[in-house]
Design an enzyme around this catalytic site. Structure first.
Site, mmCIF file in Angstrom:
data_model
loop_
_atom_site.group_PDB
_atom_site.id
_atom_site.type_symbol
_atom_site.label_atom_id
_atom_site.label_comp_id
_atom_site.label_asym_id
_atom_site.label_seq_id
_atom_site.Cartn_x
_atom_site.Cartn_y
_atom_site.Cartn_z
ATOM 1 N N ALA A 1 -41.110 7.168 -33.845
ATOM 2 C CA ALA A 1 -42.518 6.968 -33.462
ATOM 3 C C ALA A 1 -43.038 8.083 -32.561
ATOM 4 C CB ALA A 1 -42.686 5.620 -32.782
ATOM 5 N N PRO B 1 -36.616 6.484 -31.133
ATOM 6 C CA PRO B 1 -36.644 5.046 -30.899
ATOM 7 C C PRO B 1 -36.553 4.187 -32.161
ATOM 8 C CG PRO B 1 -38.796 6.039 -30.489
ATOM 9 C CD PRO B 1 -37.821 7.156 -30.630
ATOM 10 N N ASN B 2 -35.806 3.117 -31.996
ATOM 11 C CA ASN B 2 -35.641 2.055 -33.008
ATOM 12 C C ASN B 2 -34.739 2.444 -34.176
ATOM 13 O OD1 ASN B 2 -37.420 0.154 -31.666
ATOM 14 N ND2 ASN B 2 -39.065 1.556 -32.239
ATOM 15 N N GLU C 1 -37.448 18.913 -38.842
ATOM 16 C CA GLU C 1 -37.910 17.531 -38.667
ATOM 17 C C GLU C 1 -37.448 16.708 -39.865
ATOM 18 O OE1 GLU C 1 -42.174 17.435 -38.934
ATOM 19 O OE2 GLU C 1 -42.303 15.294 -38.424
ATOM 20 N N ARG D 1 -33.928 -3.307 -39.167
ATOM 21 C CA ARG D 1 -35.331 -2.966 -38.977
ATOM 22 C C ARG D 1 -36.045 -2.747 -40.313
ATOM 23 N NH1 ARG D 1 -37.326 2.984 -37.079
ATOM 24 N NH2 ARG D 1 -39.472 2.358 -36.752
ATOM 25 N N HIS E 1 -37.309 12.589 -41.646
ATOM 26 C CA HIS E 1 -37.733 11.188 -41.638
ATOM 27 C C HIS E 1 -37.104 10.483 -42.823
ATOM 28 C CE1 HIS E 1 -40.724 11.904 -38.553
ATOM 29 N NE2 HIS E 1 -41.038 13.012 -39.203
ATOM 30 N N TYR F 1 -36.755 1.013 -44.504
ATOM 31 C CA TYR F 1 -35.716 1.904 -43.980
ATOM 32 C C TYR F 1 -34.337 1.679 -44.614
ATOM 33 C CZ TYR F 1 -39.259 2.943 -40.487
ATOM 34 O OH TYR F 1 -40.421 3.330 -39.871
ATOM 35 N N ARG G 1 -47.920 6.591 -45.328
ATOM 36 C CA ARG G 1 -48.027 5.299 -44.648
ATOM 37 C C ARG G 1 -49.361 5.218 -43.893
ATOM 38 N NH1 ARG G 1 -42.437 4.460 -41.665
ATOM 39 N NH2 ARG G 1 -43.474 2.477 -41.198
ATOM 40 N N ASN H 1 -35.186 13.506 -35.827
ATOM 41 C CA ASN H 1 -36.078 12.460 -36.315
ATOM 42 C C ASN H 1 -36.649 11.805 -35.055
ATOM 43 O OD1 ASN H 1 -37.427 10.280 -37.283
ATOM 44 N ND2 ASN H 1 -35.785 9.565 -38.645
HETATM 45 C C1 DQA Z 1 -39.647 7.492 -39.137
HETATM 46 C C2 DQA Z 1 -41.147 7.416 -39.459
HETATM 47 C C3 DQA Z 1 -41.956 7.113 -38.210
HETATM 48 O O1 DQA Z 1 -43.339 7.027 -38.537
HETATM 49 C C4 DQA Z 1 -41.531 5.789 -37.613
HETATM 50 O O2 DQA Z 1 -42.214 5.551 -36.406
HETATM 51 C C5 DQA Z 1 -40.054 5.697 -37.412
HETATM 52 C C6 DQA Z 1 -39.161 6.237 -38.422
HETATM 53 C C7 DQA Z 1 -38.790 7.677 -40.402
HETATM 54 O O3 DQA Z 1 -37.647 8.096 -40.256
HETATM 55 O O4 DQA Z 1 -39.243 7.374 -41.502
HETATM 56 O O5 DQA Z 1 -39.589 5.082 -36.461
HETATM 57 O O6 DQA Z 1 -39.434 8.620 -38.305
#
Ligand code: DQA
Length: 151
Positions: free
Chosen positions: A76, A9-10, A97, A17, A99, A22, A106, A73
């Site tokens: 959230a 998501p997002n 995984e 964003r 990110h 990011y 964080r 990835n």
């Molecule tokens: C994320 C890190 C997560 O904590 C966050 O909720 C994201 C992006 C990252 O790529 O840094 O949406 O996965």
């Protein structure tokens, strides 16, 4: 080697964003980067993004018999989704995984990674490079397996 690359998501809003976290590059730029990297490494990739947990679970399940490995990835959902963890465990494909940021540096609620419990490796905090490192890792591992099988 075919790799399913999943984004949660997002991540479709990359560029807009929280750019201070990011970066200013868009989701399309990320997919172009991953396609280019895969071509360079001689890998086949299929990339998908969803804001919905169940859709991500369906795509993980669909990797069974159609992909050799998963790069994910979960965004959230990393920190909340037992369903994604269970799906990764169910298909039991090599999973990595990734990110863009380093969640461990964080808020404290980002320090838990459910998906990570089913992943053999994690690359975080390196922006788009995290995805390249994941692809390189899987390619290396695949080459090593191939070598071992031909011995
Ligand atoms: C994320 C890190 C997560 O904590 C966050 O909720 C994201 C992006 C990252 O790529 O840094 O949406 O996965």
């Amino acid at each position: 080697m075919k790799i399913l690359v999943l984004n949660g998501p997002n991540l479709n809003l990359l560029g807009l964003r929280e750019p201070e976290l990011y970066g200013s590059r868009s989701y399309t730029e990320l997919t172009n980067y991953v396609n280019q990297t895969a071509a360079e490494l001689g890998l086949e990739v299929e990339q998908r993004q969803s804001n919905h947990e169940g859709v991500l679970v369906d795509w993980i399940q669909s990797a069974l018999g159609t992909a050799d490995a998963i790069v994910i990835n979960p965004a959230a959902y990393t920190h909340t989704s037992v369903a994604i963890l269970d799906a990764l465990k169910a298909v039991a494909l090599p999973a990595v995984e990734v990110h863009l940021t380093e969640p461990d540096e964080r808020e404290s609620f980002r320090r838990v990674s459910y998906a990570g419990l089913a992943c053999e490796k994690r690359f975080a905090g390196q922006g788009f490079l995290s995805y390249r490192l994941a692809l390189e890792y899987l390619r290396e591992k695949n080459l090593e397996c191939g070598m071992r099988n031909s011995e």
